[in-house]
Scaffold this motif. Structure first.
Motif, mmCIF file in Angstrom:
data_model
loop_
_atom_site.group_PDB
_atom_site.id
_atom_site.type_symbol
_atom_site.label_atom_id
_atom_site.label_comp_id
_atom_site.label_asym_id
_atom_site.label_seq_id
_atom_site.Cartn_x
_atom_site.Cartn_y
_atom_site.Cartn_z
ATOM 1 N N GLU A 79 0.835 -1.206 0.000
ATOM 2 C CA GLU A 79 0.000 0.000 0.000
ATOM 3 C C GLU A 79 0.870 1.257 0.000
ATOM 4 O O GLU A 79 0.654 2.181 -0.793
ATOM 5 C CB GLU A 79 -0.911 0.025 1.219
ATOM 6 N N VAL A 80 1.848 1.313 0.906
ATOM 7 C CA VAL A 80 2.726 2.485 0.991
ATOM 8 C C VAL A 80 3.474 2.692 -0.319
ATOM 9 O O VAL A 80 3.564 3.817 -0.833
ATOM 10 C CB VAL A 80 3.721 2.337 2.161
ATOM 11 N N ALA A 81 4.007 1.621 -0.880
ATOM 12 C CA ALA A 81 4.759 1.727 -2.131
ATOM 13 C C ALA A 81 3.875 2.215 -3.268
ATOM 14 O O ALA A 81 4.300 3.032 -4.102
ATOM 15 C CB ALA A 81 5.374 0.378 -2.480
ATOM 16 N N LEU A 82 2.635 1.738 -3.305
ATOM 17 C CA LEU A 82 1.709 2.180 -4.347
ATOM 18 C C LEU A 82 1.387 3.661 -4.186
ATOM 19 O O LEU A 82 1.346 4.410 -5.177
ATOM 20 C CB LEU A 82 0.429 1.347 -4.295
ATOM 21 N N ARG A 83 1.193 4.098 -2.962
ATOM 22 C CA ARG A 83 0.939 5.525 -2.718
ATOM 23 C C ARG A 83 2.144 6.364 -3.155
ATOM 24 O O ARG A 83 1.978 7.437 -3.758
ATOM 25 C CB ARG A 83 0.645 5.770 -1.240
ATOM 26 N N LYS A 84 3.342 5.898 -2.862
ATOM 27 C CA LYS A 84 4.557 6.608 -3.279
ATOM 28 C C LYS A 84 4.627 6.696 -4.798
ATOM 29 O O LYS A 84 4.971 7.748 -5.364
ATOM 30 C CB LYS A 84 5.796 5.888 -2.743
ATOM 31 N N LEU A 85 4.322 5.596 -5.467
ATOM 32 C CA LEU A 85 4.359 5.583 -6.925
ATOM 33 C C LEU A 85 3.365 6.575 -7.513
ATOM 34 O O LEU A 85 3.685 7.305 -8.469
ATOM 35 C CB LEU A 85 4.067 4.179 -7.451
ATOM 36 N N LEU A 86 2.170 6.624 -6.960
ATOM 37 C CA LEU A 86 1.180 7.585 -7.446
ATOM 38 C C LEU A 86 1.695 9.007 -7.265
ATOM 39 O O LEU A 86 1.561 9.843 -8.161
ATOM 40 C CB LEU A 86 -0.149 7.409 -6.713
ATOM 41 N N ASP A 87 2.304 9.285 -6.125
ATOM 42 C CA ASP A 87 2.842 10.630 -5.868
ATOM 43 C C ASP A 87 3.915 11.001 -6.873
ATOM 44 O O ASP A 87 3.945 12.124 -7.386
ATOM 45 C CB ASP A 87 3.430 10.709 -4.451
ATOM 46 N N PHE A 88 4.812 10.050 -7.170
ATOM 47 C CA PHE A 88 5.968 10.332 -8.021
ATOM 48 C C PHE A 88 5.660 10.321 -9.519
ATOM 49 O O PHE A 88 6.264 11.067 -10.284
ATOM 50 C CB PHE A 88 7.088 9.319 -7.753
ATOM 51 N N ARG A 89 4.719 9.467 -9.941
ATOM 52 C CA ARG A 89 4.514 9.291 -11.382
ATOM 53 C C ARG A 89 3.082 9.513 -11.859
ATOM 54 O O ARG A 89 2.855 9.758 -13.042
ATOM 55 C CB ARG A 89 4.956 7.881 -11.799
ATOM 56 N N PHE A 90 2.108 9.404 -10.977
ATOM 57 C CA PHE A 90 0.705 9.513 -11.403
ATOM 58 C C PHE A 90 -0.055 10.378 -10.412
ATOM 59 O O PHE A 90 -1.050 9.951 -9.815
ATOM 60 C CB PHE A 90 0.076 8.114 -11.500
ATOM 61 N N SER A 91 0.386 11.614 -10.252
ATOM 62 C CA SER A 91 -0.170 12.501 -9.222
ATOM 63 C C SER A 91 -1.630 12.873 -9.477
ATOM 64 O O SER A 91 -2.327 13.342 -8.575
ATOM 65 C CB SER A 91 0.677 13.768 -9.108
ATOM 66 N N ASP A 92 -2.101 12.648 -10.698
ATOM 67 C CA ASP A 92 -3.493 12.952 -11.012
ATOM 68 C C ASP A 92 -4.428 11.780 -10.719
ATOM 69 O O ASP A 92 -5.641 11.872 -10.933
ATOM 70 C CB ASP A 92 -3.626 13.360 -12.482
ATOM 71 N N ILE A 93 -3.858 10.689 -10.222
ATOM 72 C CA ILE A 93 -4.657 9.491 -9.923
ATOM 73 C C ILE A 93 -4.641 9.249 -8.416
ATOM 74 O O ILE A 93 -3.583 9.193 -7.793
ATOM 75 C CB ILE A 93 -4.099 8.252 -10.658
ATOM 76 N N GLY A 94 -5.801 9.098 -7.835
ATOM 77 C CA GLY A 94 -5.897 8.812 -6.410
ATOM 78 C C GLY A 94 -6.065 7.322 -6.166
ATOM 79 O O GLY A 94 -6.399 6.558 -7.081
ATOM 80 N N MET A 95 -5.874 6.901 -4.924
ATOM 81 C CA MET A 95 -6.035 5.482 -4.592
ATOM 82 C C MET A 95 -7.462 5.007 -4.893
ATOM 83 O O MET A 95 -7.675 3.825 -5.185
ATOM 84 C CB MET A 95 -5.699 5.251 -3.119
ATOM 85 N N GLU A 96 -8.409 5.924 -4.833
ATOM 86 C CA GLU A 96 -9.798 5.551 -5.122
ATOM 87 C C GLU A 96 -10.014 5.196 -6.591
ATOM 88 O O GLU A 96 -11.028 4.592 -6.956
ATOM 89 C CB GLU A 96 -10.752 6.677 -4.707
ATOM 90 N N ASN A 97 -9.052 5.546 -7.435
ATOM 91 C CA ASN A 97 -9.143 5.261 -8.870
ATOM 92 C C ASN A 97 -8.336 4.029 -9.292
ATOM 93 O O ASN A 97 -8.167 3.762 -10.477
ATOM 94 C CB ASN A 97 -8.637 6.449 -9.689
ATOM 95 N N VAL A 98 -7.826 3.297 -8.307
ATOM 96 C CA VAL A 98 -6.971 2.132 -8.591
ATOM 97 C C VAL A 98 -7.748 0.837 -8.404
ATOM 98 O O VAL A 98 -8.469 0.670 -7.412
ATOM 99 C CB VAL A 98 -5.738 2.119 -7.660
ATOM 100 N N VAL A 99 -7.589 -0.088 -9.368
ATOM 101 C CA VAL A 99 -8.056 -1.452 -9.170
ATOM 102 C C VAL A 99 -6.823 -2.299 -8.885
ATOM 103 O O VAL A 99 -5.825 -2.223 -9.597
ATOM 104 C CB VAL A 99 -8.826 -2.004 -10.390
ATOM 105 N N ALA A 100 -6.864 -3.078 -7.794
ATOM 106 C CA ALA A 100 -5.731 -3.904 -7.401
ATOM 107 C C ALA A 100 -6.206 -5.314 -7.083
ATOM 108 O O ALA A 100 -7.276 -5.500 -6.503
ATOM 109 C CB ALA A 100 -5.016 -3.303 -6.189
ATOM 110 N N PHE A 101 -5.399 -6.303 -7.467
ATOM 111 C CA PHE A 101 -5.737 -7.710 -7.280
ATOM 112 C C PHE A 101 -4.698 -8.376 -6.387
ATOM 113 O O PHE A 101 -3.515 -8.048 -6.446
ATOM 114 C CB PHE A 101 -5.760 -8.426 -8.632
ATOM 115 N N GLY A 102 -5.132 -9.329 -5.560
ATOM 116 C CA GLY A 102 -4.190 -10.021 -4.696
ATOM 117 C C GLY A 102 -4.775 -11.281 -4.093
ATOM 118 O O GLY A 102 -5.964 -11.573 -4.235
ATOM 119 N N ASP A 103 -3.892 -12.008 -3.375
ATOM 120 C CA ASP A 103 -4.325 -13.271 -2.781
ATOM 121 C C ASP A 103 -3.768 -13.535 -1.390
ATOM 122 O O ASP A 103 -4.379 -14.251 -0.602
ATOM 123 C CB ASP A 103 -3.910 -14.443 -3.678
#
Length: 267
Positions: free
Chosen positions: A195-219
């Motif tokens: 989660e933290v790494a994804l937030r950092k990535l959004l800040d650094f490369r996709f600042s116009d995209i919020g976590m609410e706009n992300v679809v994420a898959f996991g197990d």
């Protein structure tokens, strides 16, 4: 609205042959948005999947979030200091365990045993084979390059139980200990989080995209925080119960192309 796709790899995106199905590749090709792989894997073990998906210039999140890369640039990282690396290696050896040490693109193993061979098969990466003492000497001399991004113990379940307890007692909050299987312990720096790494990535490369706009898959357990934090958290059928509870959505088993099915129906 979904604006970015992120996914775990093993047990989520890959099929039962540990590769991308044609259906999965086709469903991702149709997505007109950034596509990010997020894994406990090292960088080289993710590149061939990026190539198959046509996203080789995309950022990636490695080592459960301890390293975020965009091509050759390090956007964010956490590492285990040398003293902790040495202490953990001693615990592994005391318990007769295989210990793999990872730093960026480097992977060191003490021998070409069944554990090394299994990881080579799973990740398509060849390690450097040398005694642990040689690796520790090298890491100590090159501390300016940083510490380890991940340490992995592999071995008999009872020995793993013992090592986990010892590491938890001796190293404690300095690292994050994670049982990915009964015979595996994955150790990353304290504070490591997808989660933290994804937030950092959004800040650094996709600042116009919020976590609410992300679809994420996991197990697995290491996906729990990420799936709970994004707008569209999706757990595959084979996910741990706590991961299913954290996710807002669900899909079928990874071996049945769960990621592809969900995208076909919802994206």
């Amino acid at each position: 609205m979904i604006k970015l796709f992120a996914t775990d790899i093993d047990g989520t995106l890959l099929n039962d042959k540990r590769y991308l199905s044609d259906r999965t590749i086709a469903s991702l090709e149709k997505l007109d948005m950034p596509k990010i792989l997020i894994s406990a894997r090292m960088p080289q073990a993710m590149v061939y999947l990026q190539e198959a998906l046509g996203i080789v210039k995309s950022p990636m999140i490695c080592y459960n979030g301890a390293l975020v890369l965009h091509e050759e640039e390090v956007l964010y990282e956490l590492s285990i200091p040398f003293n902790e690396i040495k202490a953990l290696s001693e615990i592994a050896q005391e318990n007769g365990l295989h210990v793999s040490l990872y730093r960026k693109e480097e992977w060191f193993v003490p021998s070409m045993d069944k554990w090394s061979e299994r990881e080579i098969h799973n990740t398509r990466v060849q390690p450097t084979v040398q005694d642990v003492s040689v690796t520790l000497d090298y890491l100590e001399k090159t501390q300016d390059k940083g510490g380890a991004h991940k340490i992995m113990f592999m071995g008999d379940r009872d020995a793993i139980d013992s090592a986990f307890a010892k590491a938890e007692q001796k190293i404690g909050p300095s690292v994050r200990l994670y049982r990915s299987k009964s015979t595996y312990i994955e150790i990353t720096p304290s504070g490591t989080s997808k989660e933290v790494a994804l937030r950092k990535l959004l800040d650094f490369r996709f600042s116009d995209i919020g976590m609410e706009n992300v679809v994420a898959f996991g197990d697995n357990y290491n996906d729990e925080d990420m799936l709970g934090a994004v707008g569209y958290g999706v757990a595959v059928e084979n996910a741990r119960d706590v991961v299913k509870k954290a996710a807002k959505y669900s899909t079928v088993h990874h071996a049945e192309d769960g990621v592809a099915l969900w995208l076909e129906q919802n994206a």
